[in-house]
Design an enzyme around this catalytic site. Sequence first.
Site, PDB file in Angstrom:
ATOM      1  N   ASP A  91      -7.628  -5.450  -4.220  1.00  0.00           N
ATOM      2  CA  ASP A  91      -7.426  -4.400  -5.213  1.00  0.00           C
ATOM      3  C   ASP A  91      -7.796  -4.879  -6.613  1.00  0.00           C
ATOM      4  OD1 ASP A  91      -6.587  -2.496  -3.425  1.00  0.00           O
ATOM      5  OD2 ASP A  91      -4.448  -2.885  -3.710  1.00  0.00           O
TER       6      ASP A  91
ATOM      7  N   HIS B  53     -53.625  19.927   7.723  1.00  0.00           N
ATOM      8  CA  HIS B  53     -53.240  18.531   7.524  1.00  0.00           C
ATOM      9  C   HIS B  53     -54.427  17.611   7.850  1.00  0.00           C
ATOM     10  CE1 HIS B  53     -49.228  20.136   7.314  1.00  0.00           C
ATOM     11  NE2 HIS B  53     -48.674  18.935   7.201  1.00  0.00           N
TER      12      HIS B  53
ATOM     13  N   GLU C 154      -9.171   2.139   5.854  1.00  0.00           N
ATOM     14  CA  GLU C 154      -9.700   1.777   4.542  1.00  0.00           C
ATOM     15  C   GLU C 154      -9.599   0.264   4.352  1.00  0.00           C
ATOM     16  OE1 GLU C 154      -8.697   2.712  -0.175  1.00  0.00           O
ATOM     17  OE2 GLU C 154      -7.188   3.073   1.374  1.00  0.00           O
ATOM     18  N   HIS C 155      -8.405  -0.272   4.565  1.00  0.00           N
ATOM     19  CA  HIS C 155      -8.166  -1.713   4.483  1.00  0.00           C
ATOM     20  C   HIS C 155      -7.716  -2.214   5.852  1.00  0.00           C
ATOM     21  CE1 HIS C 155      -6.912  -0.054   0.448  1.00  0.00           C
ATOM     22  NE2 HIS C 155      -7.817  -0.938   0.064  1.00  0.00           N
TER      23      HIS C 155
ATOM     24  N   HIS D  99       1.707   3.152  -3.348  1.00  0.00           N
ATOM     25  CA  HIS D  99       0.729   3.988  -4.046  1.00  0.00           C
ATOM     26  C   HIS D  99       1.135   5.458  -4.054  1.00  0.00           C
ATOM     27  CE1 HIS D  99      -2.774   1.549  -5.164  1.00  0.00           C
ATOM     28  NE2 HIS D  99      -2.537   0.809  -4.094  1.00  0.00           N
TER      29      HIS D  99
ATOM     30  N   GLN E 114       0.821  -1.210   0.000  1.00  0.00           N
ATOM     31  CA  GLN E 114       0.000   0.000   0.000  1.00  0.00           C
ATOM     32  C   GLN E 114       0.854   1.260   0.000  1.00  0.00           C
ATOM     33  OE1 GLN E 114      -3.504  -0.127  -0.442  1.00  0.00           O
ATOM     34  NE2 GLN E 114      -2.665  -2.146  -0.943  1.00  0.00           N
TER      35      GLN E 114
END
Length: 434
Positions: A366, A425, A332-333, A266, A263
């Site tokens: 992924d 109403h 996230e992961h 990236h 990761q």
Amino acid sequence: MMRTLDLRGRSLTTAELLAVVPRAASDVGSAVDAVDALIAEVRQRGTAALLDQAERFDRVRPTSIRVPAAQLRAAEEALEPAVRAALEEAIDRVRRTTAAQVPDERVTEVAPGARIRQRWQPVDRVGLYVPGGKAVYPSSVVMNVVAAQVAGVRSIALVSPPQAAHGGSVHPTILGAASLLGVDEVYAMGGAGAVGALAYGVADLGLEPVQVITGPGNLYVATAKRAVKGVVGIDSEAGPTEILVIADRTARADYVVADLISQAEHDELAGSVLVTDAPELAAAVAAALPAAVAATRHRERVEAALGGPQSAIVLVDDLEQAARFSDVYGPEHLEVQVADPQALIPRLSSAGAIFVGDHTPVSLGDYLAGSNHVLPTGGQARFAAGLGAYTFLRPQQIIEYDRDALAQVAAHVGALSDAEQLPAHGDAVRARFL
């Protein structure tokens, strides 16, 4: 290389944990003024602004912002056989998994003659953003497009930054993946301007506005999605990727090292975090990282990510504390590499996706797991979900009462309308029985 955060023997409140969790020094709000200006340019000047922004940020001026259909077909035909086969397998797995996310229509009869029908209605048109910076992401094409198609979206516009190396067009592998999925509306544009174009449309380009924008991007893309939220729906303000690994003494240090690096490659702002109750594992990972980083292709990027404030080895007393730390972090992961993962999973709540066991690395998700890799970052997993068919679906209630069913509750409606000092109403109900 990675700093160590020792939480052993400390009882921290949620607020105190939020203050110490590793985070990148990235503030979506810091780019607001620049993003607002870029979106305003596109709204005012249309195609001319998009071309100027491409020249400014992507260092190329596209000859055509909309990619011709013939170029899409040619890109699909030119896909390397191994890449095409991998994309086809990914499409099939993601499509089958995503189908489980579409709820069936249900009817509830609250009383005789009184029915509420719950249906999930897809939006008509969406804009999908595929990044094109440090890497090429045909897998993001798959994740975005398949989720929209399974939801039943009829019109899809895909955007990706123009590439100087490809004559100002979108990267051919991205075009090939789009064509493979039947997407024929693709634009060579990126950044905040592209998000603004999707949200508001560009008349002189023939680009109609969309209802939902999804897909990851850089700080400017995330800020732009925040800026247009409310005009359109968005999935999340996706930022730099992150991985959190919960591991005990049974975990293999080489697996953990490989996953942290996967990761970190990236982006320099990517976050890699190991949380463990085993000091010996922490030491083994720290010792193995330098050689492993030196051997990887993007070593400089990885070194910056692992050495940044967003990455750390976190020592905890036990797995209960590890689970609490993870939930406050909201990764996230999330990888779970412990002796008994099934006992730990019920204690884990906040994560974009959870990868269980030695043979389920994040990199599988992924590409080929069948799950979606567009996930909330920056702690948003504490309140948001990853991309799925549901991102493009709107729950609707269809209410149908007959006269007898309305008569049964007419007095109740009248009582509540009087209590709220809204007598019309109640009158609207009584009018049916005069």
